[in-house]
Scaffold this active site. Structure first.
Site, PDB file in Angstrom:
ATOM      1  N   GLU A  60       0.872  -1.308   0.096  1.00 46.52           N
ATOM      2  CA  GLU A  60       0.048  -0.009   0.171  1.00 46.52           C
ATOM      3  C   GLU A  60       1.027   1.314  -0.132  1.00 46.52           C
ATOM      4  OE1 GLU A  60      -0.653  -2.935   1.673  1.00 46.52           O
ATOM      5  OE2 GLU A  60      -2.616  -3.290   0.674  1.00 46.52           O
ATOM      6  N   HIS A 129     -10.005  -6.713   9.064  1.00 46.44           N
ATOM      7  CA  HIS A 129     -10.451  -6.433   7.664  1.00 46.44           C
ATOM      8  C   HIS A 129     -11.724  -5.874   7.855  1.00 46.44           C
ATOM      9  CE1 HIS A 129      -7.404  -9.431   7.169  1.00 46.44           C
ATOM     10  NE2 HIS A 129      -7.277  -8.775   5.888  1.00 46.44           N
TER      11      HIS A 129
END
Lengths: 326, 450
Positions: A60, A129
């Site tokens: 990321e 998540h």
């Protein structure tokens, strides 16, 4: 009008923008052949090719760094992070770089990028998540924060996000991807900072975000049968926030409840509650301004516990009743 | 604990009051603010209101009793409460009254101050601790409601908007028992009455005025015209005359046969010379002037209640009915003018009066007035003097009647004159003489030639 899903509405906005603007491209993990973790980008590789639909390494940091650089060089990148939880790794690029550049360089550069962040709980994806951390982003000056709750809003706001010259954090709710609603085929904008009154009511104003908009509407339907009429407002964009619509509604209903999925403590709902309390709506309040948010716990993997950790329709009904005292 | 109801001091000079009427009986429920008793002072009658809720336990005085101010006149407390202690108190107070002021002075100042402080803080606490929402407070303020009167239905007894609203809507408004009784007696709908008492409580006066309005409303099918303009002027002039001048009216029946004959003969003559038709009005005016010339003590007026003015001129006003009311145009020096000129002037000025173009000078300066109702089926009436004149002549219709003349019944044209005069300045005999002389002129109109 045809009905399409929330996921397809987002894709349609991206596709339409990419067709009309060469500078727009998308990058992220497994967004090519695989179509992304939630299938949002499926088929886009075929139309636009690997130059504009770029698979990236699992980093990321790299994705966001590349995006900031590309944006400063005149491109309009769209980043897909598989889960909004992973934004932590990209935060230096987003918060310290993207959010600051335009300001620090006195407007000589700007960073037009859209960070797509699938967020929220309810799909059994456990603590790492399933978070809703939009308040973190909303806290940072220089970032626009969008949180659409319907396919219609998602498409219009995505177009607006891509065309905005500032970094935009675009929260997509994983639980909404398969929800459907009428969405025009043509392109359309939804301006930033304009809330949508999803349902009008008399007794209480619910300000709900993300998936809580749908739950509040379901709660409203049941409350209606019991003689309680609630107004449901979806701010749609947290930054900028449409204060006026919220305050006007509270002046009308005399009661306010902010419903959000994120942990209630220090969530964005606290911000909304505060602004109501500070506004001219204060003199019209007939009950304390209330919040209904998630329990301060990591999202549990156990489905029952996961449900219990964030507001459900029944919780909203119960909370509304406790405030309305009818 | 029962409380004493004291006779209030309603003015700086009030020292005592007389119990007029108890509005409640012993045993009646009382709310703070209810009128309990009517007390007469030397100036007004007041209602003494209860200062606490409870039951009227004991009346200490009967109607007609005179009570000094600040004296207990009744006890109000819980039902069935024993008031013998209080009665003893009153008795001992009465005996110790003379040194009461001294004992207050002897108390340490600090103690008095302390009491004051406790009093004031407890008041503040009472109102400040009420739990209410912002809009409930706002609504209560807008409607002049005290939150203390409202029961909260919210969490922890919090007063909410709905509580204020239902308090407002409550048909059972705050009302004194007397007003309640009066409202049912007078059939006054309480929801339409707004209270003027403490916290909007309906008191006796509210019912009285509501009842008055109700009755007015019932009569409201009548046409209503504001009392103003010329009507008001006429009214005040009439009242002034009627209530200041003692009126005496005397009547006399006049044989007008000769006058009728005279008019018949003069009519074509005057019509040819002056282009106007002579009417009895002018003949009577002329005859009156002639009689006034003989009786100068009738042609007078009272000036500022200081002097009686004997007028040189004989100016006769004659009442003319106009649309809006009544005007009195004045013919000047009537005794100096012939019937022809007089008729012309009278017709012209009457016309102007009817058209509303008459000037105020033409309405001023009369020394005597004639009111002629001869065109109606009126025989006689008592006219009101047109001030500052001292007398007025009322003229009735001319009617043929059988009259005894020298032992024979004859048909004669008869008319009644009514003379009203101000007895302050005209005595009965001179007035009678004037009327007799006038009768003589009218019955023998050739005298007008003299």
């Amino acid at each position: 009008m045809r009905e399409i899903t929330y996921a397809n509405a987002i894709k349609e906005a991206m596709v339409q923008e990419m067709r009309s603007n060469e500078d727009v491209f998308i990058l992220g993990e497994d967004i090519g052949v695989f179509g992304g973790a939630f299938g949002v980008t499926s088929g886009m590789l075929d139309e636009f090719g690997p130059e504009r639909v770029r698979n990236t390494p699992i980093s990321e940091s790299a994705i966001s760094g590349c995006a900031v650089g590309a944006a400063m060089m005149g491109m309009r990148p769209i980043l897909e992070l598989q889960f909004s939880d992973f934004v932590m790794i990209a935060l230096d690029n987003i918060v310290n770089q993207a959010a600051k550049m335009r300001y620090m360089f006195g407007g000589k550069t700007h960073v037009p990028m859209v960070v797509r962040l699938p967020s929220g709980s309810g799909l059994g994806m456990a603590a790492q998540h399933s978070q809703s951390l939009e308040a973190w982003m909303a806290h940072v000056p220089g970032l626009i924060v969008i949180q659409p709750s319907t396919p219609y809003d998602a498409k219009g706001l995505m177009k607006t996000a891509i065309n905005n010259d500032n970094p935009v954090i675009f929260y997509e709710h994983k639980g909404l991807y398969n929800s459907k609603s009428d969405v025009p085929e043509d392109e359309y904008d939804i301006p930033l900072g304009v809330a949508d009154v999803k349902k009008e009511g008399e007794d209480l104003t619910v300000i709900a975000t993300g998936i809580m908009v749908q739950r509040s509407l379901q709660a409203a339907e049941q409350l209606e049968k019991e003689g309680i009429s609630i107004e449901v407002i979806d701010p749609r964009t947290l930054v900028p926030l449409d204060k006026e619509t919220i305050i006007e509604s509270v002046i009308k209903t005399n009661r306010a409840l902010v419903v959000y999925e994120a942990v209630e403590r220090s969530g964005y709902g606290a911000e909304i509650a505060s602004l109501i309390g500070e506004s001219e709506a204060f003199d019209f309040l007939d009950a304390p301004i209330s919040r209904l948010g998630g329990i301060a716990t990591p999202i549990p993997y156990n489905p029952s516990l996961e449900k219990a950790a964030v507001p459900q329709v029944e919780d909203i009904i119960e909370k509304v009743k406790s405030i309305v005292q009818k | 604990m029962a409380e004493k109801l004291l006779l209030p001091k309603m003015g700086a000079t009030m020292e005592e009051g007389t119990i007029e009427n108890w509005l409640l009986e012993e045993g009646d429920k009382v709310e703070e603010g209810d009128a309990v008793v009517e007390v007469a002072t030397d100036k007004v009658t007041i209602e003494v209101e209860a200062e606490n809720d409870g039951v009227l336990l004991k009346k200490l005085y009967a109607p007609g009793d005179t009570v000094p101010v600040q004296q207990a006149i009744a006890f109000i407390g819980d039902e069935g409460e024993d008031v013998s202690d209080l009665l003893e108190d009153i008795e001992s107070e009465a005996s110790a009254e003379s040194d009461a002021s001294q004992s207050v002075a002897e108390r340490p100042v600090s103690e008095q101050v302390k009491e004051d402080i406790i009093d004031s803080t407890s008041g503040v606490e009472g109102s400040g601790s009420i739990r209410r929402t912002p809009i409930a407070r706002r609504l209560a303020q807008q409607n002049n409601l005290s939150l203390e009167d409202i029961t909260g239905s919210g969490p922890m007894g919090r007063i909410q908007k709905i509580d204020v609203e239902s308090h407002l809507e409550k048909s059972e408004q705050k009302i004194t028992p007397l007003a309640q009784k009066m409202s049912s007696d007078y059939e006054v709908e309480l929801s339409k009455v707004s209270g003027s008492g403490a916290n909007g409580k309906i008191i006796k006066d509210d019912i009285v005025s509501a009842e008055r309005e109700l009755n007015t409303a019932k009569l409201d099918t009548s046409k209503r015209v504001p009392f103003k303009g010329i009507r008001k002027v006429i009214a005040s002039r009439m009242s002034e005359s009627f209530y200041t001048a003692p009126h005496v009216t005397m009547t006399s029946e006049i044989d007008m046969t000769e006058a009728v004959e005279l008019r018949k003969k003069l009519l074509p003559v005057i019509e040819e010379s002056e282009k106007v038709r002579l009417s009895y009005n002018e003949i009577i005016i002329k005859a009156t002037a002639s009689a006034l010339a003989q009786n100068t003590n009738i042609n007078v007026s009272l000036e500022d209640e200081k002097e009686i003015v004997y007028h040189q001129e004989i100016n006769i006003g004659f009442a003319v009915s106009v649309q809006e009311g009544l005007v009195v145009p004045v013919l000047r020096e009537v005794d100096q003018k012939g019937l022809g000129r007089l008729t012309k002037e009278a017709k012209a000025i009457a016309e102007k009066a009817k058209e509303g173009v008459i000037t105020s000078e033409e309405l001023e300066g009369s020394t005597f007035t004639i009111s002629n109702l001869g065109m109606f089926a009126v025989d006689g009436f008592s006219p009101i003097i047109n001030m500052p004149n001292a007398a007025i002549l009322g003229v009735g219709r001319i009617q043929e009647k059988p009259i005894i003349v020298e032992g024979q019944v004859e048909i004669r044209s008869m008319m009644t004159l009514s003379l009203s005069f101000d007895h302050r300045i005209i005595n009965g005999a001179p007035a009678a003489q004037f009327l007799t002389d006038l009768k003589g002129v009218l019955e023998n109109p050739y005298k007008l030639m003299i």
